[in-house]
Design a protein around this motif. Structure first.
Motif, PDB file in Angstrom:
ATOM      1  N   TYR A  52      31.086 -96.726  -0.591  1.00 20.16           N
ATOM      2  CA  TYR A  52      31.096 -98.102  -1.011  1.00 20.16           C
ATOM      3  C   TYR A  52      31.835 -98.871  -0.092  1.00 20.16           C
ATOM      4  N   GLY A  53      32.762 -98.517   0.713  1.00 16.94           N
ATOM      5  CA  GLY A  53      33.283 -99.416   1.566  1.00 16.94           C
ATOM      6  C   GLY A  53      32.478 -99.523   2.838  1.00 16.94           C
ATOM      7  N   CYS A  54      31.610 -98.484   3.214  1.00 16.35           N
ATOM      8  CA  CYS A  54      30.726 -98.393   4.333  1.00 16.35           C
ATOM      9  C   CYS A  54      29.620 -99.471   3.969  1.00 16.35           C
ATOM     10  N   MET A  55      29.394 -99.375   2.731  1.00 19.43           N
ATOM     11  CA  MET A  55      27.954-100.361   2.242  1.00 19.43           C
ATOM     12  C   MET A  55      28.570-101.721   2.082  1.00 19.43           C
ATOM     13  N   VAL A  56      29.797-102.093   1.566  1.00 19.75           N
ATOM     14  CA  VAL A  56      30.346-103.251   1.654  1.00 19.75           C
ATOM     15  C   VAL A  56      30.534-104.030   3.087  1.00 19.75           C
ATOM     16  N   HIS A 102      21.450 -95.259  -2.094  1.00 23.33           N
ATOM     17  CA  HIS A 102      20.936 -95.269  -3.503  1.00 23.33           C
ATOM     18  C   HIS A 102      20.242 -93.880  -3.859  1.00 23.33           C
ATOM     19  N   SER A 103      19.958 -93.236  -2.798  1.00 22.14           N
ATOM     20  CA  SER A 103      19.394 -91.862  -3.257  1.00 22.14           C
ATOM     21  C   SER A 103      20.268 -90.713  -2.765  1.00 22.14           C
ATOM     22  N   MET A 104      21.656 -90.679  -2.334  1.00 16.34           N
ATOM     23  CA  MET A 104      22.337 -89.664  -1.972  1.00 16.34           C
ATOM     24  C   MET A 104      22.704 -88.942  -3.135  1.00 16.34           C
ATOM     25  N   GLU A 105      22.593 -89.245  -4.443  1.00 18.14           N
ATOM     26  CA  GLU A 105      22.873 -88.557  -5.477  1.00 18.14           C
ATOM     27  C   GLU A 105      21.569 -87.626  -5.942  1.00 18.14           C
ATOM     28  N   LYS A 106      20.427 -88.296  -5.852  1.00 18.11           N
ATOM     29  CA  LYS A 106      19.189 -87.562  -6.412  1.00 18.11           C
ATOM     30  C   LYS A 106      18.753 -86.767  -5.256  1.00 18.11           C
ATOM     31  N   ASN A 107      19.036 -87.153  -3.952  1.00 20.50           N
ATOM     32  CA  ASN A 107      18.390 -86.329  -2.823  1.00 20.50           C
ATOM     33  C   ASN A 107      19.301 -85.110  -2.542  1.00 20.50           C
ATOM     34  N   TYR A 108      20.840 -85.303  -2.382  1.00 20.12           N
ATOM     35  CA  TYR A 108      21.865 -84.398  -1.936  1.00 20.12           C
ATOM     36  C   TYR A 108      22.876 -84.185  -3.063  1.00 20.12           C
ATOM     37  N   GLY A 109      22.874 -84.583  -4.166  1.00 20.62           N
ATOM     38  CA  GLY A 109      23.657 -84.213  -5.365  1.00 20.62           C
ATOM     39  C   GLY A 109      25.169 -84.591  -5.040  1.00 20.62           C
ATOM     40  N   ILE A 110      25.153 -85.966  -4.416  1.00 21.92           N
ATOM     41  CA  ILE A 110      26.433 -86.425  -3.758  1.00 21.92           C
ATOM     42  C   ILE A 110      26.612 -87.516  -4.569  1.00 21.92           C
ATOM     43  N   GLU A 111      27.542 -87.846  -5.423  1.00 19.93           N
ATOM     44  CA  GLU A 111      28.087 -88.864  -6.044  1.00 19.93           C
ATOM     45  C   GLU A 111      28.872 -89.770  -5.264  1.00 19.93           C
ATOM     46  N   PRO A 112      28.445 -91.003  -5.063  1.00 18.29           N
ATOM     47  CA  PRO A 112      28.945 -92.099  -4.063  1.00 18.29           C
ATOM     48  C   PRO A 112      30.599 -92.114  -4.378  1.00 18.29           C
ATOM     49  N   LYS A 113      31.265 -92.021  -3.131  1.00 17.50           N
ATOM     50  CA  LYS A 113      32.805 -92.259  -3.470  1.00 17.50           C
ATOM     51  C   LYS A 113      33.087 -93.656  -2.952  1.00 17.50           C
ATOM     52  N   VAL A 114      34.515 -94.039  -2.990  1.00 15.57           N
ATOM     53  CA  VAL A 114      35.106 -95.136  -2.416  1.00 15.57           C
ATOM     54  C   VAL A 114      34.719 -95.401  -0.859  1.00 15.57           C
ATOM     55  N   GLU A 115      34.625 -94.421  -0.307  1.00 10.07           N
ATOM     56  CA  GLU A 115      34.338 -94.364   1.085  1.00 10.07           C
ATOM     57  C   GLU A 115      32.894 -95.134   1.371  1.00 10.07           C
ATOM     58  N   LYS A 118      30.957-104.802  -8.012  1.00  5.29           N
ATOM     59  CA  LYS A 118      31.047-104.901  -9.636  1.00  5.29           C
ATOM     60  C   LYS A 118      30.415-103.583 -10.339  1.00  5.29           C
ATOM     61  N   GLY A 119      29.510-102.960  -9.535  1.00  2.75           N
ATOM     62  CA  GLY A 119      28.702-101.834  -9.992  1.00  2.75           C
ATOM     63  C   GLY A 119      29.409-100.558  -9.929  1.00  2.75           C
ATOM     64  N   MET A 120      30.615-100.309  -9.360  1.00  3.49           N
ATOM     65  CA  MET A 120      31.384 -99.171  -9.282  1.00  3.49           C
ATOM     66  C   MET A 120      31.914 -98.693 -10.553  1.00  3.49           C
ATOM     67  N   LYS A 121      31.765 -97.472 -10.429  1.00  2.00           N
ATOM     68  CA  LYS A 121      32.045 -96.650 -11.680  1.00  2.00           C
ATOM     69  C   LYS A 121      33.429 -96.782 -11.927  1.00  2.00           C
ATOM     70  N   TRP A 122      34.379 -97.133 -10.729  1.00  2.06           N
ATOM     71  CA  TRP A 122      35.850 -97.114 -11.354  1.00  2.06           C
ATOM     72  C   TRP A 122      36.260 -98.518 -10.396  1.00  2.06           C
ATOM     73  N   GLU A 123      37.492 -98.917 -10.691  1.00  3.41           N
ATOM     74  CA  GLU A 123      37.958-100.068 -10.162  1.00  3.41           C
ATOM     75  C   GLU A 123      38.037-100.067  -8.755  1.00  3.41           C
ATOM     76  N   ALA A 124      37.467-101.037  -7.783  1.00  8.63           N
ATOM     77  CA  ALA A 124      37.459-101.164  -6.539  1.00  8.63           C
ATOM     78  C   ALA A 124      38.870-101.234  -6.002  1.00  8.63           C
ATOM     79  N   ASP A 125      39.368-100.618  -4.789  1.00  6.86           N
ATOM     80  CA  ASP A 125      40.531-100.522  -4.339  1.00  6.86           C
ATOM     81  C   ASP A 125      40.696-101.739  -3.313  1.00  6.86           C
ATOM     82  N   VAL A 126      41.830-101.862  -2.598  1.00  4.37           N
ATOM     83  CA  VAL A 126      42.259-102.867  -1.669  1.00  4.37           C
ATOM     84  C   VAL A 126      41.408-102.874  -0.462  1.00  4.37           C
TER      85      VAL A 126
END
Length: 290
Positions: free
Chosen positions: A182-186, A167-180, A203-211
């Motif tokens: 989200y996959g780790c967190m799930v 939840h802090s990666m974008e603020k602290n490092y300027g890295i927008e979460p990618k599908v990878e 559900k909160g992903m900015k794009w549709e979740a993949d398989v």
């Protein structure tokens, strides 16, 4: 070509290695050595990357011995290639020694050891490396680093740390979460039985979740017997990949485990009328990339 120098050979070996033709890269390197062509840093680093992908520890060790024998200076690129080769062959202790002995490291060097250590179960060491990386302040983590950290958190069961990093990666490092990410967190939340939280994250992903992400959540639902969420996940998977009929079998097995035979029969009719068959090769996200 009637004449080939080191540059020509290196270009070909590197080209094969970079395009994941690892067997061809190794074969050409052997031919290069038989022809008496002196390898350079780039050719050695390229064949080491091929050894990493192939699990070629023996050849990798021989190349390392060659480097020592010929007193070749191990710079950042060659050192990182050696670390990556040893890590991906499970030789974490050797990779550690090389890492400590390197006078200069780049982000790829850190990532090779962090991600490799996390993948092979050395989660605590991977997290210590990440902390050291932050303290040195010379190199900023990138998206691959965060995948390695989240993977380490998953193996170590450090849910709170993973949440903070994610939840802090974008603020602290300027890295927008990618599908990878989200996959780790799930995967982490699913393993610990926090399935509703994992579903909300998807559900909160900015794009549709993949398989891959949805498959990790479905796998967790099956492990914990969470049918209600599994039903919604199956709907989402079929919306993304209508031909992925294996999800019907997964859901049918879950119904059978709790004795919901009417639902089992209903799914069998759906599969029968639709001419559906189970597709083999089910797997879930494991968080491995370097």
């Amino acid at each position: 070509m009637h004449e080939r120098n080191t540059i020509v050979w290196t270009t070909m070996v590197s080209g094969y290695a970079q395009n994941f033709c690892s067997n061809e890269a190794v074969a050409l390197f052997h031919e290069m050595m038989r022809m008496g062509i002196e390898p350079c840093d780039a050719s050695l680093a390229s064949v080491l990357s091929a050894c990493a992908r192939l699990g070629g520890l023996q050849l990798g060790r021989q190349i390392h011995e060659l480097i020592i024998e010929k007193d070749i200076v191990v710079g950042v690129i060659l050192g990182t290639a050696l670390i990556d080769m040893y890590v991906k062959n499970g030789e974490i202790s050797v990779a550690r020694k090389l890492f400590v002995g390197m006078p200069e490291r780049n982000i790829a060097t850190w990532n090779a050891l962090i991600c490799g250590s996390a993948h092979y179960g050395h989660a605590r060491y991977a997290l210590e490396l990440f902390q050291q990386m932050e303290e040195e302040l010379e190199i900023q983590p990138n998206d691959i680093t965060i995948v390695g950290v989240l993977t380490a958190c998953c193996h170590a069961g450090k849910i709170d740390l993973a949440r903070w990093v994610f939840h802090s990666m974008e603020k602290n490092y300027g890295i927008e979460p990618k599908v990878e990410h989200y996959g780790c967190m799930v995967d982490l939340l699913g393993r610990s039985g926090r399935l509703k939280e994992a579903e909300e994250l998807v559900k909160g992903m900015k794009w549709e979740a993949d398989v891959v992400v949805l498959g990790a959540l479905l796998s967790a639902c099956r492990s914990h017997g969470e049918i209600e969420i599994a039903e919604r996940v199956v709907e989402n998977i079929l919306r993304v990949d209508p031909e992925n009929h294996g999800v019907y079998v997964v859901l049918s097995n879950m119904y059978a485990e709790v004795g919901r035979w009417e639902d089992v029969e209903r799914l069998r009719r759906v599969m029968s009328h639709g001419g559906l068959k189970k597709i083999s090769g089910w797997s879930c996200f494991d968080g491995t990339e370097s």
